[in-house]
Write a protein that holds these residues in place. Structure first.
Motif, PDB file in Angstrom:
ATOM      1  N   TYR A 218       0.814  -1.220   0.000  1.00 29.88           N
ATOM      2  CA  TYR A 218       0.000   0.000   0.000  1.00 29.88           C
ATOM      3  C   TYR A 218       0.847   1.269   0.000  1.00 29.88           C
ATOM      4  O   TYR A 218       0.445   2.289  -0.571  1.00 29.88           O
ATOM      5  CB  TYR A 218      -0.928   0.013   1.219  1.00 29.88           C
TER       6      TYR A 218
ATOM      7  N   PRO B 183       3.468   3.026  -4.260  1.00 31.99           N
ATOM      8  CA  PRO B 183       3.431   4.435  -4.668  1.00 31.99           C
ATOM      9  C   PRO B 183       4.757   5.165  -4.455  1.00 31.99           C
ATOM     10  O   PRO B 183       5.117   6.038  -5.250  1.00 31.99           O
ATOM     11  CB  PRO B 183       2.316   5.039  -3.807  1.00 31.99           C
TER      12      PRO B 183
ATOM     13  N   SER C 109      -8.070  15.117  -1.741  1.00 29.43           N
ATOM     14  CA  SER C 109      -7.585  14.681  -3.050  1.00 29.43           C
ATOM     15  C   SER C 109      -7.859  15.704  -4.144  1.00 29.43           C
ATOM     16  O   SER C 109      -7.216  15.676  -5.199  1.00 29.43           O
ATOM     17  CB  SER C 109      -8.225  13.344  -3.436  1.00 29.43           C
TER      18      SER C 109
ATOM     19  N   PHE D  48      -8.897   9.956  -9.884  1.00 28.94           N
ATOM     20  CA  PHE D  48      -8.108   9.259  -8.867  1.00 28.94           C
ATOM     21  C   PHE D  48      -8.588   9.536  -7.445  1.00 28.94           C
ATOM     22  O   PHE D  48      -8.289   8.762  -6.536  1.00 28.94           O
ATOM     23  CB  PHE D  48      -6.635   9.636  -8.998  1.00 28.94           C
TER      24      PHE D  48
ATOM     25  N   PHE E 279     -10.191   6.816  -5.245  1.00 23.23           N
ATOM     26  CA  PHE E 279      -9.512   5.859  -4.372  1.00 23.23           C
ATOM     27  C   PHE E 279     -10.123   5.914  -2.962  1.00 23.23           C
ATOM     28  O   PHE E 279     -10.061   4.937  -2.209  1.00 23.23           O
ATOM     29  CB  PHE E 279      -8.015   6.166  -4.289  1.00 23.23           C
TER      30      PHE E 279
ATOM     31  N   PHE F 298     -11.644   0.454  -6.574  1.00 18.62           N
ATOM     32  CA  PHE F 298     -10.249   0.673  -6.944  1.00 18.62           C
ATOM     33  C   PHE F 298     -10.095   0.693  -8.468  1.00 18.62           C
ATOM     34  O   PHE F 298      -9.430   1.583  -9.030  1.00 18.62           O
ATOM     35  CB  PHE F 298      -9.374  -0.422  -6.346  1.00 18.62           C
TER      36      PHE F 298
ATOM     37  N   LEU G 240      -8.933   3.841 -10.827  1.00 22.34           N
ATOM     38  CA  LEU G 240      -7.763   3.711 -11.697  1.00 22.34           C
ATOM     39  C   LEU G 240      -8.127   3.989 -13.146  1.00 22.34           C
ATOM     40  O   LEU G 240      -7.418   4.724 -13.855  1.00 22.34           O
ATOM     41  CB  LEU G 240      -7.179   2.305 -11.550  1.00 22.34           C
TER      42      LEU G 240
ATOM     43  N   ALA H 299      -1.926  10.474  -9.381  1.00 24.77           N
ATOM     44  CA  ALA H 299      -2.369   9.171  -8.883  1.00 24.77           C
ATOM     45  C   ALA H 299      -1.658   8.820  -7.580  1.00 24.77           C
ATOM     46  O   ALA H 299      -2.281   8.331  -6.625  1.00 24.77           O
ATOM     47  CB  ALA H 299      -2.111   8.094  -9.940  1.00 24.77           C
TER      48      ALA H 299
ATOM     49  N   CYS I 173      -3.095  11.051  -4.740  1.00 28.57           N
ATOM     50  CA  CYS I 173      -4.461  10.689  -4.355  1.00 28.57           C
ATOM     51  C   CYS I 173      -4.486   9.367  -3.587  1.00 28.57           C
ATOM     52  O   CYS I 173      -5.259   9.215  -2.632  1.00 28.57           O
ATOM     53  CB  CYS I 173      -5.349  10.592  -5.601  1.00 28.57           C
ATOM     54  N   TRP I 174      -3.639   8.423  -3.993  1.00 29.34           N
ATOM     55  CA  TRP I 174      -3.575   7.156  -3.277  1.00 29.34           C
ATOM     56  C   TRP I 174      -3.065   7.365  -1.845  1.00 29.34           C
ATOM     57  O   TRP I 174      -3.632   6.836  -0.886  1.00 29.34           O
ATOM     58  CB  TRP I 174      -2.678   6.172  -4.013  1.00 29.34           C
TER      59      TRP I 174
ATOM     60  N   GLY J  94      -5.720   8.945   0.257  1.00 32.24           N
ATOM     61  CA  GLY J  94      -6.723   7.956   0.635  1.00 32.24           C
ATOM     62  C   GLY J  94      -6.223   7.036   1.732  1.00 32.24           C
ATOM     63  O   GLY J  94      -6.941   6.745   2.696  1.00 32.24           O
ATOM     64  N   LEU J  95      -4.969   6.587   1.599  1.00 28.45           N
ATOM     65  CA  LEU J  95      -4.363   5.711   2.603  1.00 28.45           C
ATOM     66  C   LEU J  95      -4.250   6.436   3.947  1.00 28.45           C
ATOM     67  O   LEU J  95      -4.567   5.872   5.007  1.00 28.45           O
ATOM     68  CB  LEU J  95      -2.988   5.256   2.134  1.00 28.45           C
TER      69      LEU J  95
END
Length: 242
Positions: free
Chosen positions: A15, A19, A107, A161, A164, A182, A186, A211, A214-215, A218-219
């Motif tokens: 995770y 990235p 995001s 994105f 996410f 997901f 994507l 991307a 944004c990931w 989100g995480l």
């Protein structure tokens, strides 16, 4: 009292590691001309413009209407989160909705400030593509100009994105739906980013950076709002101190 959903184990090497590896790869790609090479594929020298520059599909449908749709999703999510304080049916989803609202908000909010700080020019503004501005890579010095660029990171790619956030919202409760979310994020982010590349609004790296951001947002939202380690995941020494 709201019942907590048990968090599924999370693999940070996947995770977070992926990235970060992508970000390192993007920095290394600064040493190449891949952004410019790909942009050249979408430029029509005979017409003197990018092949999608005035496309109704890309500009009106994929840019304006899709953005409005995501704004609507954000407003619905915010309204549902507010209602979760008053309606029992939503009580159990309050934290998930809060995570989604936070992820969607951050995001989309991070893009404009970074654009103003980095001042990267759009492809369509560059002399190589009929514009008047001088090309410079992300980590290079910006040439003097009366009109600073506002093209890094890719803003419209964030419209896709940012979804996410749906993945992280559903991760613990609805794993199958989370995987679908997901894929949706994507595909949506990649498609919208490609559309802007066809118009000359962004280079490839602009969208990939989006991307990654944004990931990670989100995480981070998931860890802050939803993630709780199960007792079996906590070392015995920590359990004794708890």
């Amino acid at each position: 009292m709201q019942q907590r959903t048990r968090s599924r184990p999370i693999n940070l090497w996947l995770y977070l590691g992926v990235p970060v590896a992508v970000a390192v790869a993007l920095l290394l790609l600064e040493l190449t001309s891949i952004d410019m090479d790909i942009a050249n594929l979408f430029f029509d020298p005979a017409a003197g413009q990018f092949i999608g520059r005035h496309s109704y599909l890309l500009e009106t449908v994929m840019h304006d209407r899709v953005k409005q749709g995501v704004i609507l999703l954000g407003l619905i999510s915010l309204a549902a989160f507010g209602c979760s304080f008053f309606f029992k049916r939503l009580f159990g989803w309050r934290r998930e909705l809060g995570c989604l609202v936070l992820a969607l908000g951050l995001s989309t909010a991070f893009v404009t400030p970074l654009k103003k700080v980095t001042q990267v020019q759009c492809p369509w503004s560059l002399t190589q593509f009929g514009g008047t501005e001088t090309y410079s890579k992300l980590l290079e010095h910006r040439p003097a100009t009366d009109k600073p660029g506002l093209c890094w990171p890719g803003g419209h790619a964030a419209t896709g994105f940012c979804l996410f956030g749906l993945f992280f919202m559903l991760r613990d409760r609805k794993p199958k739906l989370a995987r679908a979310a997901f894929c949706l994020a994507l595909v949506a982010g990649s498609t919208l980013g490609l559309g802007r590349m066809l118009q000359g609004a962004h280079f490839l790296s602009h969208n990939v950076w989006t991307a990654v951001f944004c990931w990670l947002i989100g995480l981070g939202s998931y860890y802050l709002v939803l993630y709780r380690r199960n007792p079996a995941q906590v070392p015995a020494s920590e359990q004794r101190l708890a």
